[in-house]
Motif scaffolding. Structure first.
Motif, PDB file in Angstrom:
ATOM      1  N   VAL A   1      39.462  41.966  51.699  1.00 47.57           N
ATOM      2  CA  VAL A   1      38.940  41.200  50.576  1.00 47.57           C
ATOM      3  C   VAL A   1      39.659  41.661  49.316  1.00 47.57           C
ATOM      4  CG1 VAL A   1      37.004  42.801  50.358  1.00 47.57           C
ATOM      5  CG2 VAL A   1      36.846  40.590  49.299  1.00 47.57           C
ATOM      6  N   MET A   2      39.960  40.718  48.441  1.00 52.69           N
ATOM      7  CA  MET A   2      40.626  41.072  47.194  1.00 52.69           C
ATOM      8  C   MET A   2      39.587  41.042  46.071  1.00 52.69           C
ATOM      9  SD  MET A   2      44.057  39.481  45.499  1.00 52.69           S
ATOM     10  CE  MET A   2      45.293  40.665  46.010  1.00 52.69           C
ATOM     11  N   VAL A   3      39.555  42.119  45.311  1.00 56.27           N
ATOM     12  CA  VAL A   3      38.599  42.200  44.209  1.00 56.27           C
ATOM     13  C   VAL A   3      39.358  42.166  42.888  1.00 56.27           C
ATOM     14  CG1 VAL A   3      36.796  43.563  43.099  1.00 56.27           C
ATOM     15  CG2 VAL A   3      36.981  43.555  45.590  1.00 56.27           C
ATOM     16  N   GLU A   4      39.069  41.159  42.094  1.00 55.05           N
ATOM     17  CA  GLU A   4      39.712  41.046  40.783  1.00 55.05           C
ATOM     18  C   GLU A   4      38.759  41.514  39.702  1.00 55.05           C
ATOM     19  OE1 GLU A   4      41.511  37.181  39.329  1.00 55.05           O
ATOM     20  OE2 GLU A   4      40.004  37.529  37.779  1.00 55.05           O
ATOM     21  N   TYR A   5      39.242  42.352  38.816  1.00 54.32           N
ATOM     22  CA  TYR A   5      38.418  42.740  37.673  1.00 54.32           C
ATOM     23  C   TYR A   5      39.303  43.113  36.494  1.00 54.32           C
ATOM     24  CZ  TYR A   5      39.277  47.595  39.161  1.00 54.32           C
ATOM     25  OH  TYR A   5      39.855  48.780  39.509  1.00 54.32           O
ATOM     26  N   SER A   6      38.688  43.335  35.371  1.00 50.72           N
ATOM     27  CA  SER A   6      39.344  43.686  34.110  1.00 50.72           C
ATOM     28  C   SER A   6      39.965  42.456  33.437  1.00 50.72           C
ATOM     29  CB  SER A   6      40.392  44.783  34.275  1.00 50.72           C
ATOM     30  OG  SER A   6      40.617  45.348  33.000  1.00 50.72           O
TER      31      SER A   6
ATOM     32  N   VAL B   1      39.741  53.873  36.445  1.00 51.26           N
ATOM     33  CA  VAL B   1      39.903  52.703  37.317  1.00 51.26           C
ATOM     34  C   VAL B   1      41.378  52.485  37.602  1.00 51.26           C
ATOM     35  CG1 VAL B   1      37.832  51.610  36.421  1.00 51.26           C
ATOM     36  CG2 VAL B   1      40.046  51.044  35.414  1.00 51.26           C
ATOM     37  N   ASP B   2      41.673  51.802  38.693  1.00 56.34           N
ATOM     38  CA  ASP B   2      43.065  51.519  39.036  1.00 56.34           C
ATOM     39  C   ASP B   2      43.176  50.210  39.815  1.00 56.34           C
ATOM     40  OD1 ASP B   2      42.079  52.099  41.554  1.00 56.34           O
ATOM     41  OD2 ASP B   2      42.898  54.116  41.568  1.00 56.34           O
TER      42      ASP B   2
ATOM     43  N   ILE C   1      34.414  47.290  29.529  1.00 57.43           N
ATOM     44  CA  ILE C   1      33.983  48.479  30.263  1.00 57.43           C
ATOM     45  C   ILE C   1      33.026  48.073  31.378  1.00 57.43           C
ATOM     46  CG2 ILE C   1      32.582  50.586  30.125  1.00 57.43           C
ATOM     47  CD1 ILE C   1      33.897  51.304  27.590  1.00 57.43           C
ATOM     48  N   ARG C   2      32.081  47.218  31.058  1.00 52.77           N
ATOM     49  CA  ARG C   2      31.156  46.784  32.110  1.00 52.77           C
ATOM     50  C   ARG C   2      31.921  46.085  33.219  1.00 52.77           C
ATOM     51  NH1 ARG C   2      25.499  43.165  32.070  1.00 52.77           N
ATOM     52  NH2 ARG C   2      24.691  44.249  33.902  1.00 52.77           N
ATOM     53  N   ASN C   3      32.833  45.225  32.839  1.00 53.53           N
ATOM     54  CA  ASN C   3      33.623  44.513  33.828  1.00 53.53           C
ATOM     55  C   ASN C   3      34.385  45.487  34.730  1.00 53.53           C
ATOM     56  OD1 ASN C   3      36.085  43.301  34.928  1.00 53.53           O
ATOM     57  ND2 ASN C   3      35.421  41.457  33.851  1.00 53.53           N
TER      58      ASN C   3
ATOM     59  N   GLN D   1      44.128  42.573  39.146  1.00 57.47           N
ATOM     60  CA  GLN D   1      43.696  41.925  37.916  1.00 57.47           C
ATOM     61  C   GLN D   1      44.758  40.921  37.520  1.00 57.47           C
ATOM     62  OE1 GLN D   1      43.708  44.002  34.234  1.00 57.47           O
ATOM     63  NE2 GLN D   1      45.094  45.610  34.940  1.00 57.47           N
ATOM     64  N   ILE D   2      44.351  39.919  36.777  1.00 57.38           N
ATOM     65  CA  ILE D   2      45.331  38.994  36.231  1.00 57.38           C
ATOM     66  C   ILE D   2      45.355  39.204  34.732  1.00 57.38           C
ATOM     67  CG2 ILE D   2      43.660  37.094  36.201  1.00 57.38           C
ATOM     68  CD1 ILE D   2      46.427  35.411  36.812  1.00 57.38           C
ATOM     69  N   ILE D   3      46.519  39.562  34.246  1.00 52.77           N
ATOM     70  CA  ILE D   3      46.646  39.896  32.830  1.00 52.77           C
ATOM     71  C   ILE D   3      47.005  38.644  32.046  1.00 52.77           C
ATOM     72  CG2 ILE D   3      47.909  41.308  31.178  1.00 52.77           C
ATOM     73  CD1 ILE D   3      48.316  43.247  33.671  1.00 52.77           C
ATOM     74  N   ASN D   4      46.170  38.320  31.094  1.00 51.83           N
ATOM     75  CA  ASN D   4      46.400  37.120  30.293  1.00 51.83           C
ATOM     76  C   ASN D   4      47.381  37.445  29.177  1.00 51.83           C
ATOM     77  OD1 ASN D   4      44.427  35.474  31.717  1.00 51.83           O
ATOM     78  ND2 ASN D   4      42.967  36.912  30.848  1.00 51.83           N
ATOM     79  N   ASP D   5      48.647  37.398  29.563  1.00 50.94           N
ATOM     80  CA  ASP D   5      49.696  37.906  28.684  1.00 50.94           C
ATOM     81  C   ASP D   5      50.385  36.792  27.896  1.00 50.94           C
ATOM     82  OD1 ASP D   5      50.857  36.686  30.831  1.00 50.94           O
ATOM     83  OD2 ASP D   5      52.439  38.177  31.088  1.00 50.94           O
TER      84      ASP D   5
END
Length: 603
Positions: free
Chosen positions: A123-128, A277-278, A141-143, A165-169
RNA sequence: GGUGGCAUAGCUCAGCUGGAUAGAGCACCUGCCUUCUAAGCAGGCGGUCCUAGGUUCGAAUCCUAGUGCCAUCACCA
């Protein structure tokens, strides 16, 4: 005899079968199922059978039925030593050997509670997933804590996990920072200012907003209509021009963009490191924002989407109780949804073993994800059945909502420093760290400060809104991270002394030791850990782990207060108590690890 | 207005698939450090589980309606 590990599961199965047998032989009736619950503290017993549901097949007085079944169990089940019936509740007392056997079975198990990885089930977990125009704040921080913790919990429950994570760059917000820096930056860099890169870029984002507001104010005083002014302020038009240039690949703009984003990434890296986190894989929006268009074309052919007269593409979800939703603009460019569709598909291409995905995103996007998942299902992807939006409530301050433009945000870095300082202050007042070096002390302050912060946030059910009271979050007593860390440290202290005095850590617990009620309670609590991990995984809820560990620690402290561990004269009993303490500390450590919280050797 | 979420002690929160007298912490009040770390333990005070109906032997939990707070309903992300 069952293998020790199966004792807990085993006893329920055995009891269920025996209760059915009892009902059959006494009342000549078939019982479809038996309902169990843990016995409430105020009553004597370990496990309770609820008699009421049986009234459907057995006619009679619940109390009497309970008595008869109880007598049958006492006679026919080895583990049952006594019983009592209160109203319609049959409380069963299990004998010590049940608990002793269970404990002997788990005491040397290294990863008690966790399940071996089943590799086929990834399973892939996306966060941040931050924007690169401003620093991380309390909401992030909560995220981050939630996403990281859920990933760890899923791992412990036997899943293979990819953290991402997907960085909104890209986008207009980054152009705003870039433009402000170009206009007013005078060549400032993180090095020249000593500022963290994300902070520096964030300052220019604020500077842009200031300049923009000033322009609007001037236009208003010149008699320009407010709507027109907010849309046509020169600096905003300039930022929009910059975005167009960026999309066209303009060298100057792209290199400025790379430079400033680089500063932000350096800053983020520090924050992530401090937060603990990483990620296994990063996705950048600049790489993915064009994805999904071909899927839309494909879906159009299949009839999943439809085209309007102006050329925009939509999906009609009215039959599913939702609205129509746009998936491609009339000028053929992608919207957020297009991109998310494309990115999801890309991820499954990148990691073919993915069977599901978890998106850690605030609950203001509930609707978006509902639609996204529905679209992916309609497009026919099998993995679309296993998508989950880990939706969480906003973090509010007593003063109200956090708003970056009004300067009411709580900065992530500042908050971590503040918590660490509080830990330092309290620790120094207590003054128990005599033998620690300065470095060790610093590490401990950070561990405790962050433990307090993380626990404060994770103990709350994710879907609920958090009221972040700085006063209360700094409290280190009661239901807090430091309270639990403290208990862990106390146990470590006992274990050090036990080692020095030669307590036998390998001795098996004996039934003849006559379990103390508190010992029994502790073993009961330990038994719950494996189930709790599974429950937390299926509910995507670190709060369940946090509350479980708290209950365990409460129970231990009570035990610690009532009985002497190292002062026990009976060597066998002493060994049991030491080993029990050790196991409790191990479970505290594993439980906290699932929350991303470290535990100290002393404090 | 439509849709979704939330509502439990003065405050912050638990309460698993419906079960016994609804539990913790903080705050307030009492006790307990010459014995394993008092960041602790033991006890007290404190509840119309938002309201009204319904289902059930049994409802904080499930259903319906209402009230309040939050979010969302963009060719924004």
């Amino acid at each position: 005899m069952l293998p020790d590990k199966l004792m807990l599961m085993g006893i329920k199965t055995v009891l269920e079968a025996k209760v059915k047998e009892a009902v059959l032989s006494i009342f000549n009736a078939e019982l479809p199922a038996v309902e169990f619950q843990p016995t409430r503290k105020d009553f004597e017993g370990d496990i309770t059978v609820v008699v009421f549901p049986m009234l459907r097949v057995v006619k009679g007085n619940p109390a009497q039925i309970g008595e008869q079944i109880g007598a049958f169990l006492e006679e026919h089940v080895e583990e049952v030593s006594a019983f009592n019936v209160v109203k319609g509740f049959l409380n069963i007392v299990l004998n010590d050997s049940f608990y002793v056997d269970f404990f002997n079975g788990i005491k040397d198990e290294a990863n008690f509670g966790s399940v071996e990885e089943v590799a086929a089930d990834a399973v892939m977990v996306e966060y941040s997933s931050p924007n690169t125009n401003k620093p991380l704040h309390l909401g992030h921080i909560r995220n981050n804590l939630l996403g990281y913790s859920v990933a760890e919990i899923l791992k412990a429950s036997g899943k293979k996990v990819y953290k991402t994570q997907i960085i909104n760059d890209r986008g207009i917000h980054i152009c705003k920072s870039m433009l402000a820096w170009q206009k007013m930056g005078n060549g400032e860099t993180p090095e020249s200012t000593g500022l963290k890169g994300d902070k520096l870029v964030g300052n220019y984002y604020v500077a842009f907003d200031k300049a923009y507001k000033a322009e609007i104010a001037k236009m208003l005083s010149d008699g320009v209509d407010e709507k027109v002014a907010t849309k046509e302020a020169p600096i905003l038009l300039e930022a929009q021009q910059m975005l167009i240039k960026w999309e066209a690949g303009d060298d100057e703009i792209v290199s400025l963009w790379k430079k400033m984003n680089g500063w932000v990434y350096d800053g983020f890296e520090i924050t992530y490191k401090n937060l603990g986190v990483d990620f296994d894989q990063l996705y950048y929006e600049s790489d993915t924002y064009l994805l999904g268009k071909d899927v839309v074309a494909d879906g159009l052919k299949k009839g999943v989407f439809f085209k309007k007269d102006d050329g925009s593409v939509w999906i009609d979800l009215t039959e599913d109780g939702l609205d129509e939703k746009i998936v491609l603009r009339s000028d053929g460019t992608a919207v957020y949804m297009t991109q998310d569709i494309g990115t999801a598909i890309q991820r499954v291409k990148d990691y073919s073993d993915i069977k599901g995905m978890v998106y850690t995103v605030g609950n203001e996007q509930d609707y978006h994800f509902k639609v996204l998942f529905l679209i992916l299902k309609k497009l026919g992807f099998s993995w679309a059945e296993q998508l989950h939006h880990l939706s969480y409530g906003m973090v509010d301050l007593p003063s109200g909502k956090m708003k970056s433009r009004e300067g009411t945000v709580v900065d992530a870095d500042d908050l971590m420093v503040e918590m660490t300082n509080t830990a330092k202050k309290i620790s120094e007042e207590l003054g128990k760290l005599g033998e620690y070096s300065e470095n060790e002390k610093q590490d401990l302050y950070k561990m405790v400060g962050l433990g307090a912060l993380k626990y404060y946030i994770l103990k709350v059910d994710p879907k609920k809104r958090i009221l972040f009271d700085p006063e209360e979050s700094v409290d280190f007593q009661g239901n807090t991270g430091p309270f639990i860390q403290y208990t862990y440290a106390r146990i470590q202290s006992i274990l050090r002394k036990a080692k020095d005095t030669g307590v036998d850590f390998n001795a098996m617990a004996e039934v003849s030791d006559n379990l103390h009620p508190k010992e029994k309670e502790l073993i009961k609590q330990l038994q719950l850990f494996p189930d709790m991990i599974q429950l937390a995984a299926t509910n995507f809820s670190p709060a369940l782990i946090a509350n479980y560990v708290y209950d365990l620690v409460k129970e231990f402290n009570s035990f610690y207060q009532q009985v002497s561990i190292l002062g026990e004269t009976n060597e066998s009993k002493k060994a049991l108590r030491v080993q029990l303490s050790k196991k409790v500390s191990e479970v505290v450590e594993s439980g906290f690890k699932l929350l991303g919280i470290e535990v100290p050797e002393r404090m």
